[in-house]
Design a protein around this motif. Structure first.
Motif, mmCIF file in Angstrom:
data_model
loop_
_atom_site.group_PDB
_atom_site.id
_atom_site.type_symbol
_atom_site.label_atom_id
_atom_site.label_comp_id
_atom_site.label_asym_id
_atom_site.label_seq_id
_atom_site.Cartn_x
_atom_site.Cartn_y
_atom_site.Cartn_z
ATOM 1 N N MET A 1 0.836 -1.202 0.000
ATOM 2 C CA MET A 1 0.000 0.000 0.000
ATOM 3 C C MET A 1 0.873 1.255 0.000
ATOM 4 N N THR A 2 0.407 2.317 -0.586
ATOM 5 C CA THR A 2 1.160 3.554 -0.616
ATOM 6 C C THR A 2 1.164 4.203 0.755
ATOM 7 N N ARG A 3 2.365 4.563 1.202
ATOM 8 C CA ARG A 3 2.484 5.208 2.506
ATOM 9 C C ARG A 3 1.946 6.625 2.427
ATOM 10 N N THR A 4 1.159 7.012 3.398
ATOM 11 C CA THR A 4 0.518 8.326 3.389
ATOM 12 C C THR A 4 0.990 9.138 4.575
ATOM 13 N N ALA A 5 1.347 10.368 4.340
ATOM 14 C CA ALA A 5 1.814 11.208 5.444
ATOM 15 C C ALA A 5 0.677 11.475 6.397
ATOM 16 N N LYS A 6 0.989 11.457 7.692
ATOM 17 C CA LYS A 6 -0.031 11.760 8.691
ATOM 18 C C LYS A 6 -0.191 13.264 8.817
ATOM 19 N N PRO A 7 -1.327 13.754 9.349
ATOM 20 C CA PRO A 7 -1.551 15.185 9.473
ATOM 21 C C PRO A 7 -0.590 15.797 10.465
ATOM 22 N N HIS A 190 1.187 -10.751 23.290
ATOM 23 C CA HIS A 190 1.921 -11.726 22.487
ATOM 24 C C HIS A 190 1.189 -12.036 21.185
ATOM 25 N N VAL A 191 -0.133 -12.159 21.264
ATOM 26 C CA VAL A 191 -0.907 -12.456 20.051
ATOM 27 C C VAL A 191 -0.873 -11.261 19.103
ATOM 28 N N MET A 192 -0.956 -10.046 19.643
ATOM 29 C CA MET A 192 -0.857 -8.843 18.808
ATOM 30 C C MET A 192 0.453 -8.825 18.034
ATOM 31 N N MET A 193 1.567 -9.064 18.747
ATOM 32 C CA MET A 193 2.881 -9.018 18.106
ATOM 33 C C MET A 193 3.035 -10.130 17.079
ATOM 34 N N THR A 194 2.524 -11.313 17.393
ATOM 35 C CA THR A 194 2.598 -12.436 16.451
ATOM 36 C C THR A 194 1.841 -12.115 15.170
ATOM 37 N N SER A 195 0.653 -11.572 15.331
ATOM 38 C CA SER A 195 -0.157 -11.239 14.158
ATOM 39 C C SER A 195 0.476 -10.107 13.356
ATOM 40 N N ALA A 196 0.966 -9.090 14.060
ATOM 41 C CA ALA A 196 1.574 -7.937 13.387
ATOM 42 C C ALA A 196 2.792 -8.344 12.569
ATOM 43 N N ALA A 197 3.529 -9.342 13.078
ATOM 44 C CA ALA A 197 4.735 -9.796 12.381
ATOM 45 C C ALA A 197 4.419 -10.444 11.039
ATOM 46 N N LEU A 198 3.191 -10.875 10.838
ATOM 47 C CA LEU A 198 2.795 -11.565 9.610
ATOM 48 C C LEU A 198 2.104 -10.651 8.601
ATOM 49 N N LEU A 199 1.945 -9.396 8.930
ATOM 50 C CA LEU A 199 1.324 -8.452 7.999
ATOM 51 C C LEU A 199 2.335 -7.986 6.968
ATOM 52 N N ASP A 200 1.826 -7.412 5.873
ATOM 53 C CA ASP A 200 2.721 -6.850 4.852
ATOM 54 C C ASP A 200 2.032 -5.659 4.194
ATOM 55 N N GLY A 201 2.543 -5.236 3.071
ATOM 56 C CA GLY A 201 2.049 -4.030 2.421
ATOM 57 C C GLY A 201 0.627 -4.107 1.914
ATOM 58 N N ARG A 202 0.032 -5.293 1.940
ATOM 59 C CA ARG A 202 -1.372 -5.436 1.517
ATOM 60 C C ARG A 202 -2.346 -5.202 2.662
ATOM 61 N N ASP A 203 -1.830 -4.978 3.868
ATOM 62 C CA ASP A 203 -2.658 -4.975 5.071
ATOM 63 C C ASP A 203 -2.701 -3.606 5.760
ATOM 64 N N VAL A 204 -3.667 -3.482 6.666
ATOM 65 C CA VAL A 204 -3.801 -2.287 7.503
ATOM 66 C C VAL A 204 -3.823 -2.717 8.961
ATOM 67 N N ALA A 205 -3.128 -1.979 9.805
ATOM 68 C CA ALA A 205 -3.165 -2.200 11.250
ATOM 69 C C ALA A 205 -3.731 -0.950 11.910
ATOM 70 N N GLY A 228 5.547 -3.427 6.670
ATOM 71 C CA GLY A 228 4.973 -2.851 5.459
ATOM 72 C C GLY A 228 3.505 -2.498 5.514
ATOM 73 N N ALA A 229 2.801 -2.891 6.579
ATOM 74 C CA ALA A 229 1.375 -2.555 6.694
ATOM 75 C C ALA A 229 1.195 -1.064 6.942
ATOM 76 N N THR A 230 0.086 -0.518 6.492
ATOM 77 C CA THR A 230 -0.250 0.870 6.809
ATOM 78 C C THR A 230 -0.757 0.937 8.237
ATOM 79 N N ALA A 231 -0.175 1.835 9.023
ATOM 80 C CA ALA A 231 -0.473 1.920 10.457
ATOM 81 C C ALA A 231 -1.383 3.107 10.740
ATOM 82 N N VAL A 232 -2.525 2.821 11.375
ATOM 83 C CA VAL A 232 -3.516 3.844 11.708
ATOM 84 C C VAL A 232 -3.686 3.888 13.224
ATOM 85 N N ALA A 233 -3.663 5.076 13.796
ATOM 86 C CA ALA A 233 -3.881 5.244 15.234
ATOM 87 C C ALA A 233 -5.162 6.023 15.478
ATOM 88 N N ILE A 234 -5.931 5.587 16.469
ATOM 89 C CA ILE A 234 -7.102 6.336 16.945
ATOM 90 C C ILE A 234 -6.802 6.716 18.383
#
Length: 324
Positions: A1-7, A190-205, A228-234
């Protein structure tokens, strides 16, 4: 996914056709990132913006036990040229707020040990409704639209949250599944980190944290981003540590006080953002979303005690579950 600058964290987020968020809201969101002396100035403004608007820089500095130079530095930190511009802005916004409140009863939002139960109910209701209104007022719709587009195109979405935010993460995951988008909500580190390690540029976190300082979702979001996943924070605080792990930030506007840490107001503000994302996604994928919603509603409607898959005559509740 294309990296997008945050505000930009230091500038207000707003829509072109609306007024920007009030100065007080913006200052409150930046509180954790300020130096101690600047925090005293910020707290004084948040507590009494009209009083500050009527004060000289000398009076404000004295009341905050700091220097005039600190006040000026604070003004520049929040993108004002100086104290005069800040005073004028606060006075203008205070006048607008007074006009909007004409005929309405004022409610002090902070709960004290001496409040009656009636007062507690009033204050909680007031804070909850204000959190939703203020979150909507300052939500950056351009960033919201970008997140919606990324979620719609994602192979899968990981959602991270612990404590009260875990319930919001679970709600978001359920909504995404209802419209056929693969998603997973995690609250165990631990489950969060395990799952995050398997993401790539096709995914969103997506990481949800009111304070923006909770270690577990920040660590998982950073791991997902490294892969490589796009990272979104709320979060409620755009300059908090979670911003360093995020590509895009959606902010809420809820106050937590002594008696209201982890309060409903912060979750309602987060859920407001989640609902905006969900409806935006459902609109974008209207045909698929409508089919998925109808299919899942039909499946859930057939549930009844004893496994007899027939609709109950009294229908279903608003979650799609069977009414009792």
């Amino acid at each position: 996914m294309t990296r997008t600058a945050k505000p930009s964290d230091s500038s207000p987020q707003h829509r072109d056709d609306d007024q920007p968020p009030t100065t007080v809201l913006r200052i409150r969101s930046l509180l954790p990132s300020l130096a101690p002396a600047e925090q005293r100035v910020a707290n004084r403004i948040v507590e009494d913006p009209e009083g500050v608007a009527a004060s000289s820089i000398t009076q404000l500095a004295k009341s905050c036990d700091t220097s005039e130079a600190t006040v000026i530095r604070f003004c520049r930190t929040i993108d004002f040229s100086g104290y005069r511009e800040l005073r004028l802005t606060l006075a203008t916004e205070a006048g607008q707020a007074r006009g909007a409140r004409t005929g309405a009863r004022e409610i002090d939002g902070d709960i004290s040990p001496d409040d009656t139960l009636v007062a507690v109910v009033e204050k909680i209701a007031f804070n909850d409704s204000r959190a939703v209104e203020e979150t909507a007022a300052q939500l950056d719709v351009d960033v919201l639209q970008r997140v919606i587009e990324l979620l719609a195109a994602a192979r899968r979405t990981d959602i991270y949250g612990v404590g009260a935010s875990a319930f919001v993460a679970a709600d978001f995951q359920q909504k995404l599944h209802r419209i056929g988008l693969p998603s997973y909500a995690w609250s165990d580190n631990h489950v969060m980190m395990t799952s995050a390690a398997l993401l790539d540029g096709r995914d969103v976190a997506v990481a949800i944290s009111h304070s923006g300082t909770t270690v577990e979702p920040i660590s998982a979001l950073a791991e997902a981003r490294r892969n490589g996943a796009t990272a979104v924070a709320i979060t409620n605080f755009p300059r908090s540590p979670i911003s360093e792990a995020a590509d895009l930030i959606l902010t809420t506007a809820a106050r937590e006080t002594t008696f209201r840490s982890g309060a409903t107001a912060s979750r309602l503000a987060q859920l407001t953002v989640i609902d905006c994302l969900f409806v935006g996604l459902a609109q974008m994928r209207y045909a698929d979303s409508r089919h998925a919603l109808e299919t899942t509603r039909h499946a859930v409607r057939g549930l009844r005690v004893g496994g007899d898959a027939h609709p109950r005559p009294n229908g279903t509740d608003n979650e799609g579950g069977t009414t009792r």
